[in-house]
Design a protein around this motif. Sequence first.
Motif, short mmCIF file in Angstrom:
data_model
loop_
_atom_site.label_atom_id
_atom_site.label_comp_id
_atom_site.label_asym_id
_atom_site.label_seq_id
_atom_site.Cartn_x
_atom_site.Cartn_y
_atom_site.Cartn_z
N VAL A 132 -7.03 17.70 -10.60
CA VAL A 132 -7.84 18.09 -11.77
C VAL A 132 -7.24 17.70 -13.13
CG1 VAL A 132 -8.99 20.01 -10.55
CG2 VAL A 132 -6.90 20.47 -11.84
N GLN A 133 -5.93 17.53 -13.18
CA GLN A 133 -5.29 17.19 -14.46
C GLN A 133 -5.59 15.74 -14.86
OE1 GLN A 133 -3.85 19.43 -16.35
NE2 GLN A 133 -4.17 20.96 -14.74
N PRO A 134 -5.75 15.48 -16.18
CA PRO A 134 -6.01 14.10 -16.63
C PRO A 134 -4.97 13.10 -16.11
CG PRO A 134 -6.29 15.65 -18.44
CD PRO A 134 -5.76 16.44 -17.29
N ALA A 135 -3.69 13.51 -16.07
CA ALA A 135 -2.64 12.59 -15.59
C ALA A 135 -2.89 12.21 -14.12
CB ALA A 135 -1.27 13.24 -15.74
N SER A 136 -3.36 13.17 -13.33
CA SER A 136 -3.64 12.91 -11.92
C SER A 136 -4.81 11.94 -11.79
CB SER A 136 -4.00 14.21 -11.21
OG SER A 136 -3.03 15.19 -11.43
N LEU A 137 -5.85 12.20 -12.58
CA LEU A 137 -7.03 11.34 -12.50
C LEU A 137 -6.73 9.94 -13.02
CD1 LEU A 137 -9.67 14.02 -13.56
CD2 LEU A 137 -9.28 13.10 -11.28
N THR A 138 -5.85 9.85 -14.00
CA THR A 138 -5.43 8.54 -14.50
C THR A 138 -4.74 7.75 -13.38
OG1 THR A 138 -5.18 9.43 -16.72
CG2 THR A 138 -4.00 7.38 -16.24
N GLU A 139 -3.85 8.42 -12.67
CA GLU A 139 -3.15 7.78 -11.54
C GLU A 139 -4.17 7.26 -10.51
OE1 GLU A 139 0.34 10.30 -10.61
OE2 GLU A 139 0.27 9.31 -8.65
N GLY A 145 -7.79 0.40 -9.43
CA GLY A 145 -7.92 -0.93 -10.04
C GLY A 145 -8.37 -0.95 -11.48
N PHE A 146 -8.54 0.23 -12.09
CA PHE A 146 -8.89 0.26 -13.51
C PHE A 146 -7.65 0.05 -14.39
CE2 PHE A 146 -12.43 2.84 -11.76
CZ PHE A 146 -13.49 2.18 -12.34
N SER A 147 -7.88 -0.43 -15.62
CA SER A 147 -6.78 -0.49 -16.59
C SER A 147 -6.63 0.89 -17.22
CB SER A 147 -7.11 -1.51 -17.69
OG SER A 147 -8.14 -1.01 -18.51
N ALA A 148 -5.49 1.13 -17.88
CA ALA A 148 -5.25 2.42 -18.52
C ALA A 148 -6.34 2.73 -19.55
CB ALA A 148 -3.87 2.43 -19.17
N ASN A 149 -6.76 1.71 -20.31
CA ASN A 149 -7.82 1.91 -21.30
C ASN A 149 -9.15 2.29 -20.65
OD1 ASN A 149 -6.25 1.52 -23.50
ND2 ASN A 149 -6.83 -0.66 -23.80
N GLU A 150 -9.45 1.60 -19.56
CA GLU A 150 -10.70 1.90 -18.86
C GLU A 150 -10.70 3.34 -18.35
OE1 GLU A 150 -12.21 -2.34 -16.93
OE2 GLU A 150 -10.42 -1.39 -16.07
N VAL A 151 -9.54 3.79 -17.81
CA VAL A 151 -9.46 5.16 -17.31
C VAL A 151 -9.68 6.16 -18.44
CG1 VAL A 151 -8.04 6.88 -16.14
CG2 VAL A 151 -7.94 4.51 -15.40
N ASP A 152 -9.11 5.86 -19.62
CA ASP A 152 -9.31 6.76 -20.77
C ASP A 152 -10.81 6.91 -21.08
OD1 ASP A 152 -6.65 7.22 -21.03
OD2 ASP A 152 -6.32 5.79 -22.68
N ASP A 153 -11.51 5.78 -21.07
CA ASP A 153 -12.96 5.81 -21.31
C ASP A 153 -13.67 6.66 -20.26
OD1 ASP A 153 -12.57 4.15 -23.42
OD2 ASP A 153 -13.40 2.34 -22.46
N ILE A 154 -13.26 6.50 -19.01
CA ILE A 154 -13.91 7.25 -17.90
C ILE A 154 -13.64 8.74 -18.06
CG2 ILE A 154 -13.96 7.60 -15.39
CD1 ILE A 154 -13.22 4.56 -15.17
N LEU A 155 -12.41 9.09 -18.46
CA LEU A 155 -12.07 10.51 -18.65
C LEU A 155 -12.94 11.14 -19.74
CD1 LEU A 155 -8.17 10.49 -18.27
CD2 LEU A 155 -9.80 11.72 -16.81
N ILE A 156 -13.18 10.37 -20.80
CA ILE A 156 -14.06 10.88 -21.88
C ILE A 156 -15.50 11.00 -21.38
CG2 ILE A 156 -15.06 10.32 -24.16
CD1 ILE A 156 -12.24 8.98 -24.76
N LEU A 157 -15.95 9.94 -20.73
CA LEU A 157 -17.32 9.94 -20.19
C LEU A 157 -17.53 11.11 -19.21
CD1 LEU A 157 -20.05 8.42 -19.94
CD2 LEU A 157 -19.01 7.02 -18.13
N ALA A 158 -16.50 11.39 -18.40
CA ALA A 158 -16.61 12.45 -17.38
C ALA A 158 -16.90 13.82 -17.97
CB ALA A 158 -15.32 12.50 -16.54
N LYS A 159 -16.57 13.98 -19.27
CA LYS A 159 -16.80 15.28 -19.92
C LYS A 159 -18.16 15.35 -20.62
CE LYS A 159 -11.96 16.41 -20.74
NZ LYS A 159 -10.86 16.36 -21.73
N SER A 160 -18.89 14.24 -20.63
CA SER A 160 -20.15 14.19 -21.38
C SER A 160 -21.26 14.95 -20.65
CB SER A 160 -20.58 12.73 -21.57
OG SER A 160 -20.94 12.19 -20.31
N GLN A 161 -22.26 15.37 -21.45
CA GLN A 161 -23.41 16.08 -20.87
C GLN A 161 -24.15 15.18 -19.88
OE1 GLN A 161 -23.78 19.34 -21.45
NE2 GLN A 161 -25.28 19.22 -19.79
N GLN A 162 -24.20 13.89 -20.24
CA GLN A 162 -24.89 12.91 -19.38
C GLN A 162 -24.32 12.93 -17.94
OE1 GLN A 162 -23.73 9.03 -20.70
NE2 GLN A 162 -24.73 7.94 -18.99
N ILE A 163 -23.00 12.98 -17.84
CA ILE A 163 -22.36 12.95 -16.51
C ILE A 163 -22.50 14.30 -15.81
CG2 ILE A 163 -20.08 12.78 -15.36
CD1 ILE A 163 -21.51 10.07 -16.03
#
Lengths: 219, 219
Positions: A132-139, A145-163
């Motif tokens: 559940v922790q962001p560091a775990s999900l980043t790993e 196969g995502f880049s660190a930047n891509e994972v950051d975007d996904i972490l933000i997107l994951a919190k959106s109302q849309q998702i």
Amino acid sequence: MISSGKVIKLFYDISSPYSWLAFEVLCRYKNIWNVELKLKPAYLAGVMYGSGNQPPVLNPSKLLYMTSDLTLLSQYFGVPMYRPSKLIKKDSVIPMRFVTAVAEKEKDGDDLVEKVSRELWKRMWSTHQDIVQPASLTEVGIKAGFSANEVDDILILAKSQQIKDRLTSITNEALKYKCFGLPFIVVQVDGKAGVFFGSDRFELMAYFLGEKWFGPHPT
Amino acid sequence: MISSGKVIKLFYDISSPYSWLAFEVLCRYKNIWNVELKLKPAYLAGVMYGSGNQPPVLNPSKLLYMTSDLTLLSQYFGVPMYRPSKLIKKDSVIPMRFVTAVAEKEKDGDDLVEKVSRELWKRMWSTHQDIVQPASLTEVGIKAGFSANEVDDILILAKSQQIKDRLTSITNEALKYKCFGLPFIVVQVDGKAGVFFGSDRFELMAYFLGEKWFGPHPT
């Protein structure tokens, strides 16, 4: 690939080890059976609540059975899942929103959804690490196969109302099929649809599809 | 027969159609797997009460699933079970005491227990006839090969305290294995015991036994 018209929808949650089994078996069989496998990350707690079903872990005898059952299934299916001696009870909504965000990013196919889901299952049911922790999900994201930047975007997107809405919508799609637990598998062939609950109906699924079941290791 | 040391205990109740499947499959496989099959007529309501488990039919989604599931399983396994449009809810204690009385009469093996159980399943899940009236049980007994006089004796025996206690005792034996529903199958081989719930674990059971699963029609 010319479409065979055969579709398998796999509704799953990474908090369910039986979902992992179904996921690996269907990934192994999708080409053999020539089916389009649609991965449908859903939310188990929502399915249980929506169907009014009681989780099996609430019954001590069922819990005991599940524990020995998982050990034997793990050996036979070659999926390294182990019930930890102390299960850290974590709500799966955060990792499942993460998977849903990956699905949103991945427009074509679901290769990355597959990889991310597998990494999450490994952490929860094999190496028993946090999910559940962001560091775990980043790993997880980087291993997939995502880049660190891509994972950051996904972490933000994951919190959106849309998702959040998207995960609810897939969970509701499962409930429309009268789903009462996960994995829940909808098989569509020749204009008919069959539903299969759990990870012990692959042989029956093959029969429904008019295909062959070669056991858990088809190649 | 020289004992292979492999034993399968099948705990079942004729009110459970999944028990019928397990019963037929294990009867087909007992010689192929060279196992001693021990039929254990038990009482499903006692198992559910004793384990604190909720019957699946209480959940509308599970009930719907069971209905379509039974249709497909019936075709695939070649066991003619059909859910009647209106299920006459009958407590199975009377027929299960009848089976227990047959087991008591039959000192050597369980050929007659097998025949009587099958006739009861046919009435409940195939032809949808009564299974509690003495006339119904007499018909079952005669079809299984008893004389009219023998059936009369069994009907009297079935009402005795001895038989009531025997059915309770077998139900409690199942509960000691942490049974939470029927069919419940205990497989003993090489000094280890495995338990299997339901009628969808035959392939896994074969793996546990070190034997082969050839599908539902092995010959």
